[in-house]
Design an enzyme around this catalytic site. Structure first.
Site, PDB file in Angstrom:
ATOM      1  N   ASN A 148       0.887  -1.172   0.000  1.00  0.00           N
ATOM      2  CA  ASN A 148       0.000   0.000   0.000  1.00  0.00           C
ATOM      3  C   ASN A 148       0.923   1.220   0.000  1.00  0.00           C
ATOM      4  O   ASN A 148       1.457   1.604   1.038  1.00  0.00           O
ATOM      5  CB  ASN A 148      -0.881  -0.050   1.255  1.00  0.00           C
ATOM      6  CG  ASN A 148      -1.852   1.100   1.322  1.00  0.00           C
ATOM      7  OD1 ASN A 148      -1.836   1.994   0.468  1.00  0.00           O
ATOM      8  ND2 ASN A 148      -2.702   1.097   2.341  1.00  0.00           N
TER       9      ASN A 148
ATOM     10  N   LYS B 183       3.229   0.791   3.180  1.00  0.00           N
ATOM     11  CA  LYS B 183       2.919  -0.275   4.140  1.00  0.00           C
ATOM     12  C   LYS B 183       3.023  -1.589   3.382  1.00  0.00           C
ATOM     13  O   LYS B 183       2.583  -1.674   2.239  1.00  0.00           O
ATOM     14  CB  LYS B 183       1.499  -0.108   4.670  1.00  0.00           C
ATOM     15  CG  LYS B 183       1.339   1.122   5.521  1.00  0.00           C
ATOM     16  CD  LYS B 183      -0.072   1.172   6.117  1.00  0.00           C
ATOM     17  CE  LYS B 183      -0.277   2.497   6.816  1.00  0.00           C
ATOM     18  NZ  LYS B 183      -1.476   3.184   6.449  1.00  0.00           N
TER      19      LYS B 183
ATOM     20  N   ARG C 111      -2.551  -2.257  -3.329  1.00  0.00           N
ATOM     21  CA  ARG C 111      -3.755  -1.463  -3.134  1.00  0.00           C
ATOM     22  C   ARG C 111      -3.672  -0.283  -4.103  1.00  0.00           C
ATOM     23  O   ARG C 111      -2.729   0.516  -4.045  1.00  0.00           O
ATOM     24  CB  ARG C 111      -3.810  -0.947  -1.707  1.00  0.00           C
ATOM     25  CG  ARG C 111      -5.063  -0.155  -1.469  1.00  0.00           C
ATOM     26  CD  ARG C 111      -5.189   0.227  -0.032  1.00  0.00           C
ATOM     27  NE  ARG C 111      -6.522   0.748   0.205  1.00  0.00           N
ATOM     28  CZ  ARG C 111      -7.032   0.923   1.400  1.00  0.00           C
ATOM     29  NH1 ARG C 111      -6.328   0.602   2.449  1.00  0.00           N
ATOM     30  NH2 ARG C 111      -8.240   1.404   1.549  1.00  0.00           N
TER      31      ARG C 111
ATOM     32  N   HIS D 296     -13.213   2.506  -0.135  1.00  0.00           N
ATOM     33  CA  HIS D 296     -13.190   1.511   0.956  1.00  0.00           C
ATOM     34  C   HIS D 296     -13.694   0.137   0.504  1.00  0.00           C
ATOM     35  O   HIS D 296     -14.120  -0.689   1.306  1.00  0.00           O
ATOM     36  CB  HIS D 296     -14.052   1.961   2.171  1.00  0.00           C
ATOM     37  CG  HIS D 296     -13.436   3.052   2.966  1.00  0.00           C
ATOM     38  ND1 HIS D 296     -14.165   4.106   3.466  1.00  0.00           N
ATOM     39  CD2 HIS D 296     -12.162   3.271   3.355  1.00  0.00           C
ATOM     40  CE1 HIS D 296     -13.354   4.925   4.121  1.00  0.00           C
ATOM     41  NE2 HIS D 296     -12.141   4.443   4.057  1.00  0.00           N
TER      42      HIS D 296
ATOM     43  N   LEU E  82     -15.798   2.975   9.778  1.00  0.00           N
ATOM     44  CA  LEU E  82     -15.561   4.218  10.513  1.00  0.00           C
ATOM     45  C   LEU E  82     -14.143   4.210  11.071  1.00  0.00           C
ATOM     46  O   LEU E  82     -13.870   3.646  12.132  1.00  0.00           O
ATOM     47  CB  LEU E  82     -16.583   4.354  11.654  1.00  0.00           C
ATOM     48  CG  LEU E  82     -18.066   4.203  11.256  1.00  0.00           C
ATOM     49  CD1 LEU E  82     -18.967   4.301  12.492  1.00  0.00           C
ATOM     50  CD2 LEU E  82     -18.470   5.235  10.216  1.00  0.00           C
TER      51      LEU E  82
ATOM     52  N   GLY F 194     -10.594   7.523   7.734  1.00  0.00           N
ATOM     53  CA  GLY F 194     -11.503   7.694   6.604  1.00  0.00           C
ATOM     54  C   GLY F 194     -12.798   7.007   6.987  1.00  0.00           C
ATOM     55  O   GLY F 194     -12.767   6.015   7.713  1.00  0.00           O
TER      56      GLY F 194
ATOM     57  N   ARG G 105     -11.138  15.063   6.872  1.00  0.00           N
ATOM     58  CA  ARG G 105     -11.878  15.434   5.651  1.00  0.00           C
ATOM     59  C   ARG G 105     -13.284  15.881   6.000  1.00  0.00           C
ATOM     60  O   ARG G 105     -13.888  15.393   6.954  1.00  0.00           O
ATOM     61  CB  ARG G 105     -11.951  14.237   4.690  1.00  0.00           C
ATOM     62  CG  ARG G 105     -10.639  13.965   3.998  1.00  0.00           C
ATOM     63  CD  ARG G 105     -10.710  12.706   3.165  1.00  0.00           C
ATOM     64  NE  ARG G 105      -9.895  11.648   3.723  1.00  0.00           N
ATOM     65  CZ  ARG G 105     -10.039  10.352   3.462  1.00  0.00           C
ATOM     66  NH1 ARG G 105     -10.980   9.937   2.642  1.00  0.00           N
ATOM     67  NH2 ARG G 105      -9.241   9.476   4.012  1.00  0.00           N
TER      68      ARG G 105
ATOM     69  N   ASP H 141      -8.359  12.502  16.277  1.00  0.00           N
ATOM     70  CA  ASP H 141      -8.418  11.210  16.964  1.00  0.00           C
ATOM     71  C   ASP H 141      -9.588  11.192  17.951  1.00  0.00           C
ATOM     72  O   ASP H 141      -9.658  12.019  18.871  1.00  0.00           O
ATOM     73  CB  ASP H 141      -7.087  10.994  17.705  1.00  0.00           C
ATOM     74  CG  ASP H 141      -6.950   9.573  18.211  1.00  0.00           C
ATOM     75  OD1 ASP H 141      -7.864   9.090  18.905  1.00  0.00           O
ATOM     76  OD2 ASP H 141      -5.927   8.946  17.909  1.00  0.00           O
TER      77      ASP H 141
ATOM     78  N   ARG I  50     -10.273   9.272  20.365  1.00  0.00           N
ATOM     79  CA  ARG I  50      -9.900   9.096  21.780  1.00  0.00           C
ATOM     80  C   ARG I  50      -9.535  10.429  22.423  1.00  0.00           C
ATOM     81  O   ARG I  50      -9.926  10.711  23.550  1.00  0.00           O
ATOM     82  CB  ARG I  50      -8.725   8.120  21.903  1.00  0.00           C
ATOM     83  CG  ARG I  50      -9.139   6.681  21.745  1.00  0.00           C
ATOM     84  CD  ARG I  50      -7.963   5.795  21.518  1.00  0.00           C
ATOM     85  NE  ARG I  50      -7.319   6.118  20.256  1.00  0.00           N
ATOM     86  CZ  ARG I  50      -6.495   5.302  19.611  1.00  0.00           C
ATOM     87  NH1 ARG I  50      -6.186   4.143  20.119  1.00  0.00           N
ATOM     88  NH2 ARG I  50      -5.955   5.648  18.465  1.00  0.00           N
TER      89      ARG I  50
ATOM     90  N   ILE J  80     -12.916   3.262  14.699  1.00  0.00           N
ATOM     91  CA  ILE J  80     -14.014   3.808  15.506  1.00  0.00           C
ATOM     92  C   ILE J  80     -15.122   2.760  15.645  1.00  0.00           C
ATOM     93  O   ILE J  80     -15.604   2.487  16.750  1.00  0.00           O
ATOM     94  CB  ILE J  80     -14.555   5.113  14.868  1.00  0.00           C
ATOM     95  CG1 ILE J  80     -13.450   6.171  14.799  1.00  0.00           C
ATOM     96  CG2 ILE J  80     -15.770   5.632  15.638  1.00  0.00           C
ATOM     97  CD1 ILE J  80     -13.799   7.392  13.938  1.00  0.00           C
ATOM     98  N   GLY J  81     -15.497   2.145  14.531  1.00  0.00           N
ATOM     99  CA  GLY J  81     -16.573   1.138  14.563  1.00  0.00           C
ATOM    100  C   GLY J  81     -16.231  -0.039  15.450  1.00  0.00           C
ATOM    101  O   GLY J  81     -17.099  -0.595  16.126  1.00  0.00           O
TER     102      GLY J  81
ATOM    103  N   GLU K 251      -7.993  -5.113   5.288  1.00  0.00           N
ATOM    104  CA  GLU K 251      -7.849  -4.853   3.850  1.00  0.00           C
ATOM    105  C   GLU K 251      -6.624  -5.567   3.272  1.00  0.00           C
ATOM    106  O   GLU K 251      -6.649  -6.021   2.128  1.00  0.00           O
ATOM    107  CB  GLU K 251      -7.761  -3.334   3.611  1.00  0.00           C
ATOM    108  CG  GLU K 251      -9.117  -2.673   3.843  1.00  0.00           C
ATOM    109  CD  GLU K 251      -9.036  -1.243   4.330  1.00  0.00           C
ATOM    110  OE1 GLU K 251      -8.368  -1.016   5.369  1.00  0.00           O
ATOM    111  OE2 GLU K 251      -9.628  -0.361   3.703  1.00  0.00           O
TER     112      GLU K 251
HETATM  113  P1  ADP Z   1      -7.356   4.403   9.384  1.00  0.00           P
HETATM  114  O1  ADP Z   1      -8.518   4.848   8.550  1.00  0.00           O
HETATM  115  O2  ADP Z   1      -6.214   5.378   9.392  1.00  0.00           O
HETATM  116  O3  ADP Z   1      -6.964   2.956   9.165  1.00  0.00           O
HETATM  117  P2  ADP Z   1      -8.407   3.423  11.885  1.00  0.00           P
HETATM  118  O4  ADP Z   1      -9.367   2.477  11.228  1.00  0.00           O
HETATM  119  O5  ADP Z   1      -7.249   2.867  12.614  1.00  0.00           O
HETATM  120  O6  ADP Z   1      -7.905   4.516  10.858  1.00  0.00           O
HETATM  121  O7  ADP Z   1      -9.259   4.334  12.880  1.00  0.00           O
HETATM  122  C1  ADP Z   1      -8.681   5.371  13.586  1.00  0.00           C
HETATM  123  C2  ADP Z   1      -9.739   5.982  14.502  1.00  0.00           C
HETATM  124  O8  ADP Z   1     -10.207   4.983  15.410  1.00  0.00           O
HETATM  125  C3  ADP Z   1      -9.221   7.129  15.335  1.00  0.00           C
HETATM  126  O9  ADP Z   1     -10.145   8.196  15.352  1.00  0.00           O
HETATM  127  C4  ADP Z   1      -9.114   6.537  16.723  1.00  0.00           C
HETATM  128  O10 ADP Z   1      -9.318   7.503  17.698  1.00  0.00           O
HETATM  129  C5  ADP Z   1     -10.265   5.548  16.711  1.00  0.00           C
HETATM  130  N1  ADP Z   1     -10.083   4.560  17.783  1.00  0.00           N
HETATM  131  C6  ADP Z   1      -9.203   3.549  17.808  1.00  0.00           C
HETATM  132  N2  ADP Z   1      -9.297   2.876  18.998  1.00  0.00           N
HETATM  133  C7  ADP Z   1     -10.241   3.522  19.733  1.00  0.00           C
HETATM  134  C8  ADP Z   1     -10.798   3.330  21.045  1.00  0.00           C
HETATM  135  N3  ADP Z   1     -10.405   2.339  21.844  1.00  0.00           N
HETATM  136  N4  ADP Z   1     -11.765   4.191  21.440  1.00  0.00           N
HETATM  137  C9  ADP Z   1     -12.179   5.189  20.641  1.00  0.00           C
HETATM  138  N5  ADP Z   1     -11.701   5.406  19.407  1.00  0.00           N
HETATM  139  C10 ADP Z   1     -10.754   4.593  18.953  1.00  0.00           C
END
Ligand code: ADP
Length: 402
Positions: A9, A16, A93, A181, A209, A212, A241, A283, A285, A329-330, A379
């Site tokens: 990627n 990566k 990718r 995605h 989520l 991106g 974004r 972020d 968190r 996030i999801g 992915e």
């Molecule tokens: P990318 O799209 O760069 O691959 P990720 O799928 O890793 O990103 O998602 C990153 C997001 O997930 C960030 O906003 C991060 O704060 C959130 N996140 C990761 N772990 C947690 C957690 N334990 N609680 C809340 N949010 C989290």
């Protein structure tokens, strides 16, 4: 000799990579690595499965580290591992397959030329993805290369789902809602087919989520709609974004603020979304840990747009059997998830708050008309599986993608 598949990627300043052993139809991840600082102070890092992260800084005295030098370093590392690595396929990718590619494709000069013609559709990503392809062809000259697209999963959309309300000529020249995605959505849907075959045949929304973010509506296994459009800016607000925006705002920025295309690009891609709204961070968190009202507003806006778009896509699907949440996030953000899913009983989502708090696989109540699942996306593994399948190394390789 171990037969290996390498996934790549490649971005503007980082690559990566992931290494899988393929044996008896099983893909086993051996390592995950990253080269950062390409074009500047470059660093190589790799973590073998179950092992510690190791790494080194590149020797700059030999000249700048470009994509070729970076991938040559991946080859060196593989060879240094000792047991005679045999790279049988490299999966890339590639963000954009344009209007043409609805499946992964084996790369040759003609395909590469076609993919280069899509660079204007994704100028921030496609040129670097393709630089990664060129570099991998040099590093692994004997291995067939495969392009796996973020757009491919959505390519069977109807004209109505893909068009904007512009004169037809724009659609014909490629101004369409491509959606992105796709590799994540394919992976999730394959897992669903394996683990929940009845749900997989129905009406599904997957919410990817992460930094991106987008939603995808899937009916009987086919993507029928996505919140992302011509570029990865549309739809949900994301880490940096903006998500859906009235195009009149862009006109205003140009005419009243005299902003250039480069300045607007920077604003909309890098300084909007959660980061721009909060003024604190992209972020989740950090935003959850903050007392600032702007942090709360950014999260509330995110939640509100996810809910609104779940509603819209469900209406298009004509119902919703299953909602899957994935991405950082999801998969992890318990409170954000709760806010997205609460007070949705009228809609058919009965959330089990305890299961949600425990990050369980199913977080809806038994009997909830819509089943809500948390599934981890991967992915890289999807790219490795596509590569193995396309090269007929083992068919079919999934489920369970191992
Ligand atoms: P990318 O799209 O760069 O691959 P990720 O799928 O890793 O990103 O998602 C990153 C997001 O997930 C960030 O906003 C991060 O704060 C959130 N996140 C990761 N772990 C947690 C957690 N334990 N609680 C809340 N949010 C989290």
């Amino acid at each position: 000799m171990t037969d290996l598949i390498v996934t790549i990627n490649a971005g503007s300043s980082s690559i990566k990579f992931s290494v899988y052993r393929i044996a008896q139809g099983q893909l086993t991840q051996l390592a995950l690595g990253q080269i950062d600082g390409i074009g500047g102070k470059a660093h190589f890092a790799v973590k073998k499965t179950g092992g510690e992260k190791t790494g080194y800084d590149f020797d700059q005295s030999q000249g700048a580290v470009d994509h070729r030098v970076a991938l040559a370093a991946v080859l060196d590392w593989l060879e240094s591992e000792g047991d005679g690595a045999n790279v049988v396929g490299v999966g890339h990718r590639v963000v954009h397959g344009g209007p043409i590619y609805s499946e992964p494709v084996r790369l040759d000069d003609a395909v590469l030329a076609k993919l280069k013609s899509f660079e204007p559709l994704a100028p921030l990503h496609q040129p670097f993805n393709l630089a990664g392809v060129e570099a991998a062809r040099a590093a692994f000259p004997g291995a067939p290369q495969v392009a796996c697209f973020d757009t491919a999963f959505h390519r069977r959309h109807t004209f109505i789902a893909d068009t904007y309300a512009l004169p037809r000529a724009y659609y014909d020249e490629g101004v369409r809602r491509y959606g992105f995605h796709g590799l994540s959505y394919e992976f999730i849907h394959r897992i669903l087919r394996h683990e929940e075959p009845v749900l997989a045949r129905g009406k599904v929304i997957v919410a990817h989520l992460g930094n991106g973010a987008s939603l995808c509506a899937i009916n009987a296994g086919k993507s029928v709609g996505s919140t992302m459009g011509f570029t990865a800016l549309d739809g949900l607000p994301m880490g940096t974004r903006c998500g859906q925006l009235d195009p009149g705002v862009v006109l205003y920025l140009m005419e009243e603020k005299n902003m250039s295309a480069a300045q607007i690009t920077d604003l909309l891609y890098k300084n909007s979304g959660l980061k721009g709204m909060s003024g604190i961070s992209n972020d989740v968190r950090e935003l959850e840990a903050s007392d600032a009202p702007s942090a709360r507003e950014a999260l509330d806006y995110f939640v509100s747009r996810v809910r609104r778009n779940i509603g819209g896509l469900s209406a298009e699907l004509g119902g919703l059997d299953c909602l899957v949440l994935t991405g950082g996030i999801g998969e992890n953000a318990v409170n954000v998830r709760r806010k997205i899913l609460e007070n949705m009983e009228w809609f058919g989502i009965q959330i089990d708050f305890d299961a949600n708090a425990r990050n369980e696989r199913i977080i809806s109540e038994k009997g909830s008309p819509t089943v809500v699942l948390i599934l981890k996306t991967d992915e890289e593994r999807m790219i490795a599986a596509h590569t193995a399948e396309l090269l007929d190394l083992k068919k079919p390789l999934v489920p369970p993608l191992e």
